[in-house]
Design a protein around this motif. Structure first.
Motif, PDB file in Angstrom:
ATOM      1  N   LEU A 194      69.300  70.937   7.757  1.00  0.00           N
ATOM      2  CA  LEU A 194      67.910  71.363   7.630  1.00  0.00           C
ATOM      3  C   LEU A 194      67.841  72.836   8.020  1.00  0.00           C
ATOM      4  CD1 LEU A 194      66.144  68.296   9.319  1.00  0.00           C
ATOM      5  CD2 LEU A 194      66.531  68.701   6.869  1.00  0.00           C
ATOM      6  N   ALA A 195      67.327  73.660   7.119  1.00  0.00           N
ATOM      7  CA  ALA A 195      67.205  75.100   7.365  1.00  0.00           C
ATOM      8  C   ALA A 195      65.729  75.481   7.352  1.00  0.00           C
ATOM      9  CB  ALA A 195      67.952  75.883   6.292  1.00  0.00           C
ATOM     10  N   HIS A 196      65.343  76.365   8.262  1.00  0.00           N
ATOM     11  CA  HIS A 196      63.954  76.833   8.297  1.00  0.00           C
ATOM     12  C   HIS A 196      63.572  77.387   6.939  1.00  0.00           C
ATOM     13  CE1 HIS A 196      62.784  76.744  12.638  1.00  0.00           C
ATOM     14  NE2 HIS A 196      64.083  76.540  12.750  1.00  0.00           N
ATOM     15  N   GLU A 197      62.481  76.899   6.400  1.00  0.00           N
ATOM     16  CA  GLU A 197      62.008  77.346   5.090  1.00  0.00           C
ATOM     17  C   GLU A 197      61.697  78.845   5.108  1.00  0.00           C
ATOM     18  OE1 GLU A 197      59.456  78.349   1.857  1.00  0.00           O
ATOM     19  OE2 GLU A 197      58.757  78.315   3.941  1.00  0.00           O
ATOM     20  N   ALA A 198      61.239  79.354   6.235  1.00  0.00           N
ATOM     21  CA  ALA A 198      60.851  80.763   6.342  1.00  0.00           C
ATOM     22  C   ALA A 198      62.044  81.707   6.494  1.00  0.00           C
ATOM     23  CB  ALA A 198      59.893  80.948   7.516  1.00  0.00           C
ATOM     24  N   HIS A 199      63.232  81.181   6.731  1.00  0.00           N
ATOM     25  CA  HIS A 199      64.406  82.035   6.950  1.00  0.00           C
ATOM     26  C   HIS A 199      65.230  82.150   5.669  1.00  0.00           C
ATOM     27  CE1 HIS A 199      64.183  80.897  11.493  1.00  0.00           C
ATOM     28  NE2 HIS A 199      63.237  81.731  11.136  1.00  0.00           N
ATOM     29  N   ASP A 200      64.761  83.038   4.795  1.00  0.00           N
ATOM     30  CA  ASP A 200      65.404  83.207   3.485  1.00  0.00           C
ATOM     31  C   ASP A 200      66.886  83.554   3.589  1.00  0.00           C
ATOM     32  OD1 ASP A 200      63.030  82.668   2.136  1.00  0.00           O
ATOM     33  OD2 ASP A 200      62.446  84.777   2.078  1.00  0.00           O
ATOM     34  N   LYS A 201      67.247  84.437   4.519  1.00  0.00           N
ATOM     35  CA  LYS A 201      68.650  84.864   4.632  1.00  0.00           C
ATOM     36  C   LYS A 201      69.567  83.691   4.944  1.00  0.00           C
ATOM     37  CE  LYS A 201      67.861  89.610   6.156  1.00  0.00           C
ATOM     38  NZ  LYS A 201      68.060  90.559   7.261  1.00  0.00           N
ATOM     39  N   ARG A 248      72.737  73.010  -1.866  1.00  0.00           N
ATOM     40  CA  ARG A 248      71.568  73.053  -2.738  1.00  0.00           C
ATOM     41  C   ARG A 248      70.393  72.409  -1.992  1.00  0.00           C
ATOM     42  NH1 ARG A 248      74.310  68.578  -4.008  1.00  0.00           N
ATOM     43  NH2 ARG A 248      73.206  66.709  -4.657  1.00  0.00           N
ATOM     44  N   THR A 249      69.200  72.928  -2.215  1.00  0.00           N
ATOM     45  CA  THR A 249      68.000  72.383  -1.598  1.00  0.00           C
ATOM     46  C   THR A 249      67.550  71.166  -2.393  1.00  0.00           C
ATOM     47  OG1 THR A 249      67.338  74.546  -0.756  1.00  0.00           O
ATOM     48  CG2 THR A 249      65.611  72.887  -0.942  1.00  0.00           C
ATOM     49  N   VAL A 250      67.281  70.058  -1.680  1.00  0.00           N
ATOM     50  CA  VAL A 250      66.833  68.830  -2.350  1.00  0.00           C
ATOM     51  C   VAL A 250      65.376  68.513  -2.032  1.00  0.00           C
ATOM     52  CG1 VAL A 250      69.153  67.854  -2.509  1.00  0.00           C
ATOM     53  CG2 VAL A 250      67.734  67.328  -0.503  1.00  0.00           C
ATOM     54  N   GLY A 251      64.750  69.268  -1.144  1.00  0.00           N
ATOM     55  CA  GLY A 251      63.350  69.064  -0.803  1.00  0.00           C
ATOM     56  C   GLY A 251      63.001  69.763   0.495  1.00  0.00           C
ATOM     57  N   GLU A 252      61.782  69.526   0.950  1.00  0.00           N
ATOM     58  CA  GLU A 252      61.295  70.102   2.198  1.00  0.00           C
ATOM     59  C   GLU A 252      60.840  68.979   3.115  1.00  0.00           C
ATOM     60  OE1 GLU A 252      58.176  72.722   0.886  1.00  0.00           O
ATOM     61  OE2 GLU A 252      59.586  74.368   0.572  1.00  0.00           O
ATOM     62  N   THR A 253      60.847  69.251   4.418  1.00  0.00           N
ATOM     63  CA  THR A 253      60.457  68.227   5.382  1.00  0.00           C
ATOM     64  C   THR A 253      59.960  68.852   6.675  1.00  0.00           C
ATOM     65  OG1 THR A 253      61.191  66.220   6.526  1.00  0.00           O
ATOM     66  CG2 THR A 253      62.805  67.992   6.340  1.00  0.00           C
ATOM     67  N   VAL A 254      59.098  68.142   7.334  1.00  0.00           N
ATOM     68  CA  VAL A 254      58.732  68.378   8.729  1.00  0.00           C
ATOM     69  C   VAL A 254      59.126  67.070   9.416  1.00  0.00           C
ATOM     70  CG1 VAL A 254      56.884  68.878  10.372  1.00  0.00           C
ATOM     71  CG2 VAL A 254      56.850  69.931   8.096  1.00  0.00           C
ATOM     72  N   PRO A 255      60.345  67.003   9.953  1.00  0.00           N
ATOM     73  CA  PRO A 255      60.907  65.724  10.377  1.00  0.00           C
ATOM     74  C   PRO A 255      60.260  65.084  11.605  1.00  0.00           C
ATOM     75  CG  PRO A 255      62.397  67.509  10.916  1.00  0.00           C
ATOM     76  CD  PRO A 255      61.289  68.105  10.107  1.00  0.00           C
ATOM     77  N   PHE A 256      59.573  65.869  12.426  1.00  0.00           N
ATOM     78  CA  PHE A 256      58.917  65.325  13.613  1.00  0.00           C
ATOM     79  C   PHE A 256      57.800  66.276  14.025  1.00  0.00           C
ATOM     80  CE2 PHE A 256      62.627  67.757  14.874  1.00  0.00           C
ATOM     81  CZ  PHE A 256      62.106  68.656  15.787  1.00  0.00           C
ATOM     82  N   ASP A 257      56.880  65.778  14.821  1.00  0.00           N
ATOM     83  CA  ASP A 257      55.751  66.593  15.291  1.00  0.00           C
ATOM     84  C   ASP A 257      56.263  67.825  16.023  1.00  0.00           C
ATOM     85  OD1 ASP A 257      53.927  64.815  14.260  1.00  0.00           O
ATOM     86  OD2 ASP A 257      53.588  63.784  16.165  1.00  0.00           O
ATOM     87  N   GLY A 258      55.716  68.970  15.668  1.00  0.00           N
ATOM     88  CA  GLY A 258      56.097  70.224  16.305  1.00  0.00           C
ATOM     89  C   GLY A 258      57.198  70.969  15.578  1.00  0.00           C
ATOM     90  N   ALA A 259      57.845  70.326  14.618  1.00  0.00           N
ATOM     91  CA  ALA A 259      58.915  70.995  13.853  1.00  0.00           C
ATOM     92  C   ALA A 259      58.301  71.897  12.794  1.00  0.00           C
ATOM     93  CB  ALA A 259      59.822  69.956  13.183  1.00  0.00           C
ATOM     94  N   PRO A 260      58.997  72.969  12.447  1.00  0.00           N
ATOM     95  CA  PRO A 260      58.527  73.821  11.359  1.00  0.00           C
ATOM     96  C   PRO A 260      58.870  73.175  10.012  1.00  0.00           C
ATOM     97  CG  PRO A 260      60.612  74.617  12.172  1.00  0.00           C
ATOM     98  CD  PRO A 260      60.232  73.459  13.054  1.00  0.00           C
ATOM     99  N   LEU A 307      61.021  72.671   7.021  1.00  0.00           N
ATOM    100  CA  LEU A 307      62.465  72.835   6.841  1.00  0.00           C
ATOM    101  C   LEU A 307      62.876  72.457   5.431  1.00  0.00           C
ATOM    102  CD1 LEU A 307      63.514  71.095  10.181  1.00  0.00           C
ATOM    103  CD2 LEU A 307      63.365  73.554   9.766  1.00  0.00           C
ATOM    104  N   CYS A 308      63.909  73.114   4.944  1.00  0.00           N
ATOM    105  CA  CYS A 308      64.507  72.753   3.659  1.00  0.00           C
ATOM    106  C   CYS A 308      65.656  71.799   3.917  1.00  0.00           C
ATOM    107  CB  CYS A 308      65.051  73.994   2.952  1.00  0.00           C
ATOM    108  SG  CYS A 308      63.776  75.117   2.416  1.00  0.00           S
ATOM    109  N   ALA A 309      65.640  70.657   3.237  1.00  0.00           N
ATOM    110  CA  ALA A 309      66.754  69.721   3.302  1.00  0.00           C
ATOM    111  C   ALA A 309      67.781  70.169   2.274  1.00  0.00           C
ATOM    112  CB  ALA A 309      66.283  68.298   3.012  1.00  0.00           C
ATOM    113  N   MET A 310      69.000  70.454   2.742  1.00  0.00           N
ATOM    114  CA  MET A 310      70.045  70.976   1.877  1.00  0.00           C
ATOM    115  C   MET A 310      71.250  70.033   1.908  1.00  0.00           C
ATOM    116  SD  MET A 310      69.728  75.058   2.763  1.00  0.00           S
ATOM    117  CE  MET A 310      70.352  75.624   1.162  1.00  0.00           C
ATOM    118  N   VAL A 311      71.981  70.006   0.808  1.00  0.00           N
ATOM    119  CA  VAL A 311      73.137  69.108   0.680  1.00  0.00           C
ATOM    120  C   VAL A 311      74.287  69.874   0.046  1.00  0.00           C
ATOM    121  CG1 VAL A 311      74.000  67.020  -0.481  1.00  0.00           C
ATOM    122  CG2 VAL A 311      71.700  67.055   0.485  1.00  0.00           C
TER     123      VAL A 311
END
Length: 181
Positions: free
Chosen positions: A141-148, A159-171, A173-177
Motif C-alpha cells: 500500500l503506497a500513499h496516494e499523495a506520494h507520486d514519487k 501495478r495499481t489495482v485500486g485505492e483503499t483506506v484500510p482502517f480509521d485514521g489511515a490516508p 492508499l494505492c493497493a499495488m501488486v
C-alpha cells in the motif's frame, strides 16, 4: 552519497523480532522525524511492528553499510482470512482476492535512511526480501499523495489495482501488486 560498494543484507524472521524491534523503531523515527502524520509516531508505529512481527511467515531484511543500519523492508504472507482487499475500490473480483496463506506476500514497510537514499539501497533491500519468496505475487500500500513513491514502485514492475483506506485514521492508499512468477 554514492551507492555503497557492498551492503550487508541480513535476513530475519519471526524468532528474531524481539532482537530487531528497537532497530526497526529507531530507523523509523529517523526517517519520519518532523512528519506531520498521526500514524508516524513511535508508539503508533510500534503497534504495526508488533502486529507484523507476530504474523506467521514474517520476514525482514535489514541492510547495513559498514555496520551502520541503512534501512529495511518487512512483511508477511496474507492469510486465507485476510481483509487486505476488502476496502479496495473499485472492488476486485473474488478470484483476484482469494488468499491461501501462500499466494500473496504483503510488503508492509520499506524505508531507507536519508544518507542512503537515491543509491539503489531501497531496491537492493526489496529484492533481497522478495528474492527467495515462494508466493506468486507481492502487494503493498503506497500513499496516494506520494507520486514519487508510486512511480518508483511502478518502475520496479508494480501495478495499481485500486485505492483503499484500510482502517480509521489511515490516508488514501494505492493497493499495488507485483507478480513474482
Amino acid at each position: 552519497m554514492s551507492a555503497p560498494a557492498r551492503l550487508d543484507l541480513k535476513h530475519y524472521g519471526h524468532t528474531d523480532a524481539a532482537a530487531i524491534r528497537e532497530l526497526l523503531l529507531d530507523v523509523h523515527d529517523e526517517v519520519y522525524e518532523g512528519v506531520d502524520d498521526p500514524l508516524a509516531g513511535r508508539d503508533e508505529f510500534a503497534k504495526f511492528v508488533d502486529h507484523w512481527c507476530a504474523r506467521p511467515g514474517f520476514a525482514c531484511v535489514v541492510a547495513y553499510d559498514d555496520g551502520e543500519p541503512v534501512g529495511y523492508a518487512y512483511g508477511a504472507p496474507l492469510s486465507a482470512a485476510t481483509t487486505w482487499w476488502a476496502k479496495v475500490t473499485p472492488p476486485l473480483a473474488e478470484p483476484f482476492t482469494a488468499e491461501t496463506g501462500s499466494r500473496t506476500f504483503a510488503l508492509s514497510e520499506l524505508m531507507v535512511r536519508v544518507p542512503w537514499r537515491k543509491t539503489g539501497a531501497a531496491r537492493r533491500i526489496h529484492d533481497a526480501l522478495l528474492g527467495s519468496r515462494g508466493e506468486e505475487r507481492v502487494t503493498l500500500l503506497a500513499h496516494e499523495a506520494h507520486d514519487k513513491v508510486r512511480v518508483l514502485y511502478e518502475g520496479w514492475g508494480y501495478r495499481t489495482v485500486g485505492e483503499t483506506v484500510p482502517f480509521d485514521g489511515a490516508p488514501l492508499l494505492c493497493a499495488m501488486v507485483l507478480d513474482l512468477r
